[in-house]
Design an enzyme around this catalytic site. Structure first.
Site, short mmCIF file in Angstrom:
data_model
loop_
_atom_site.label_atom_id
_atom_site.label_comp_id
_atom_site.label_asym_id
_atom_site.label_seq_id
_atom_site.Cartn_x
_atom_site.Cartn_y
_atom_site.Cartn_z
N LEU A 200 -1.09 4.69 9.81
CA LEU A 200 -0.03 5.68 9.97
C LEU A 200 -0.21 6.76 8.92
O LEU A 200 -0.45 6.48 7.75
CB LEU A 200 1.34 5.02 9.78
CG LEU A 200 2.57 5.89 10.01
CD1 LEU A 200 2.74 6.19 11.49
CD2 LEU A 200 3.81 5.21 9.45
N TYR B 139 5.29 -3.73 -4.29
CA TYR B 139 5.29 -2.84 -3.14
C TYR B 139 4.42 -3.40 -2.01
O TYR B 139 4.84 -3.51 -0.86
CB TYR B 139 4.79 -1.47 -3.58
CG TYR B 139 4.61 -0.46 -2.47
CD1 TYR B 139 5.65 0.39 -2.08
CD2 TYR B 139 3.39 -0.32 -1.81
CE1 TYR B 139 5.48 1.33 -1.08
CE2 TYR B 139 3.20 0.62 -0.81
CZ TYR B 139 4.26 1.44 -0.44
OH TYR B 139 4.08 2.37 0.55
N GLY C 14 0.46 7.24 -2.51
CA GLY C 14 1.81 6.69 -2.56
C GLY C 14 2.06 5.68 -1.47
O GLY C 14 2.70 4.65 -1.68
N LYS C 15 1.55 5.95 -0.26
CA LYS C 15 1.70 5.01 0.85
C LYS C 15 0.92 3.73 0.58
O LYS C 15 1.33 2.63 0.96
CB LYS C 15 1.20 5.66 2.15
CG LYS C 15 1.30 4.76 3.38
CD LYS C 15 1.12 5.55 4.65
CE LYS C 15 -0.32 6.02 4.83
NZ LYS C 15 -1.22 4.93 5.24
N ASP C 16 -0.21 3.85 -0.12
CA ASP C 16 -1.08 2.72 -0.39
C ASP C 16 -0.53 1.81 -1.49
O ASP C 16 -0.62 0.59 -1.38
CB ASP C 16 -2.47 3.23 -0.78
CG ASP C 16 -3.42 2.13 -1.22
OD1 ASP C 16 -3.52 1.14 -0.49
OD2 ASP C 16 -4.04 2.27 -2.29
#
Length: 531
Positions: A330, A286, A163-165
């Site tokens: 992070l 995104y 999801g962060k990627d």
């Protein structure tokens, strides 16, 4: 102890794939074979299979090695010394290839592990998810390995880093497809596959209602077996009380039974095409912001308490993998946690508005609405996003921005809030609601959110005040004159501060840091799903 042994719960061991590669590379260099970490996948596999099918030891005892390598090697030595019933799986985070798995098996054997831990590769980034089918095909093609696992394999899929990627929508579809692919490969080689879902409590990390989350998995991927992670405050929510714990287990049991005996319908080919475009457009939008916009990192670090999260002594791991300003380094938990604190939830919705707009402009609105009405995976995904919009408050996010962010970055924040509103409008158009949480099924949830909001917002204001004070102190190294004379008058407050690990600091500084931590915990409790 005599009756039950020392182990109460089996613990998994987890380490990043590159650490194993470096350890094997140390061994190959010691043997004069070259640098394993620089070999291609075929050469790595040839070496690993040759050593696993042979019997020669690779390292003499007590050989000198760098500290980082010794940490990896010593972990395997400890595994060899512990009772076999105290450990579960060995999870390889950031796994990319078949050699990552075989390297761990070889290191276990080399360090004298008799009862081998099952090795579960964890595929996390979107690229790794897409490549996992080939990786597992290569792994199961090794006759020695298939015999070694005795027909059973565990694979972990990461909701957080994917999801962060790539953003929530692209990650959700990537995870759906990878589950289908992995089961297909396992069935081809006659292997019983258990999928281990590495999800968190927040929607940005795959969270959601237990029963619905299980039933929305691809048909045929849950065959009476399921493994999930329960993290953060969700542990207490689901298992904190005896009756609640039994209800949680009831929900998992019934959902697994239902998904195994009466699986969800397979998506129509047109739905897959729509999801592919949704995924591609949302991922591009995104990444354009998170990785491509020159102001994003500065804005993120100023508007959220991400740099202050390390003060909360609650994490099992450091907030960052390495000391860098890159979002890639992070960890996913503070990435989501920080945005949740500001009530903006950016990682969940960013990119979705552009994706919906592209499909609606292409005349696919009716298809999207049909998917929402008839496909559990799609409906659960959008329902979770609707809940996030209900909990978000762009006015609070703007207050953080105006109080904490340099004025030259305000334009970026305004653009993000406009995207937020546009995305919410497109989402409501697809699900057929005039406002968020309009349906009868979500009325109770809407009431809960409305009841909590007046208590959470003052905590947001207090947090902003504390962040300004903490950052000013870090910047100048000294307190304002009017704060120098601060002495707590309440005996209870004075006693608390005297027991504080920061008690050597000035009372005002210690009090501000304590207050900041309390606001973080309070906002988390109010948001309900930050784990």
């Amino acid at each position: 102890v005599v009756c039950f042994g020392l182990g109460l719960v089996k613990l998994d061991v987890r380490q990043e794939s590159t650490e194993h590669s470096n350890a094997v590379s140390f061994i190959t260099e010691y043997l004069g074979l070259g640098k394993y970490s620089e070999w291609d996948e075929k050469k790595r596999m040839d070496f690993l299979v040759k050593e696993l099918t042979g019997k020669r030891p690779l390292l003499p005892p007590n050989v000198d090695m760098p500290k980082e390598i010794a940490n990896v090697i010593n972990t395997f030595k400890v595994i060899s010394e512990l009772p076999p019933d105290s450990l579960g799986a060995y999870v390889i985070s950031m796994a990319q290839s078949a050699s990552d798995v075989l390297a761990v098996v070889l290191l276990q054997r080399e360090m004298g592990v008799r009862n081998f831990l099952r090795v579960a590769p964890l595929f996390e980034t979107l690229d790794d998810l897409h490549n996992s089918k080939q990786a597992m095909t290569d792994l199961f093609s090794v006759d020695w390995y298939r015999e070694h696992i005795n027909g059973e394999q565990e694979c972990m899929i990461g909701y957080s880093d994917s999801g962060k990627d790539a953003g929530r929508m692209a990650a959700a579809w990537g995870l759906y497809e990878v589950q289908e692919d992995l089961v297909e490969v396992a069935d081809k080689f006659g292997v019983s596959l258990v999928l281990f879902h590495g999800r968190g409590g927040t929607v940005g990390r795959g969270g959601g209602p237990t029963h619905l989350a299980v039933l929305s998995q691809p048909p045929g991927t849950i065959k009476g077996k399921l493994r999930v992670t329960i993290q953060g405050e969700v542990v207490e929510q689901q298992f904190g009380e005896q009756e609640v714990a039994f209800r949680t287990l009831d929900l998992y049991t019934s959902a697994v039974l239902e998904a195994s005996l009466n699986p969800a319908p397979r998506p129509e080919p047109e739905w897959r095409d729509v999801m592919k475009k949704l995924s591609e457009v949302s991922c591009a939008a995104y990444r354009e912001v998170v990785r491509g916009h020159e102001s994003f990192i500065d804005y993120f670090q100023e508007v959220t308490p991400v740099n202050e999260l390390g003060r909360m002594n609650i994490g099992s791991r450091p907030a960052k993998r390495k000391n860098t300003t890159s979002v890639d380094q992070l960890r996913a938990i503070p990435w989501i946690f920080a945005w949740t604190q500001t009530r903006f939830h950016l990682p969940v919705w960013l990119g979705l508005g552009e994706a919906f707009q592209a499909l609606i402009d292409d005349g696919k609105k009716d298809v999207l609405q049909k998917m929402y009405a008839n496909w559990p995976f799609f409906s659960v995904t959008l329902d979770m996003m609707e809940m996030v919009f209900a909990k978000a408050d762009p006015r609070v996010a703007e207050f953080y921005e105006k109080s904490l962010v340099a004025e030259e970055l305000w334009g970026f924040g305004k653009d993000m809030r406009e995207r937020f509103e546009k995305t919410k409008d497109y989402l409501l158009a697809v699900i057929g609601h005039k406002k968020v949480l309009q349906s009868k099924e979500t009325k109770f949830l809407q009431q809960k959110i409305q009841l909590r909001s007046p208590y959470v917002t003052p905590l947001n204001i207090m947090q902003v005040v504390c962040l300004k004070a903490v950052r000013q102190l870090e910047k100048t190294g000294k307190l304002e004159d009017k704060r120098q004379s601060y002495v707590p008058t309440d005996p209870e407050v004075a006693a608390i501060l005297s027991r504080d690990p920061n008690s050597k600091k000035h009372p005002y500084e210690a009090a501000i840091e304590d207050t900041l931590i309390i606001t973080m915990k309070g906002i988390s409790a109010g948001m309900q799903n930050t784990g």
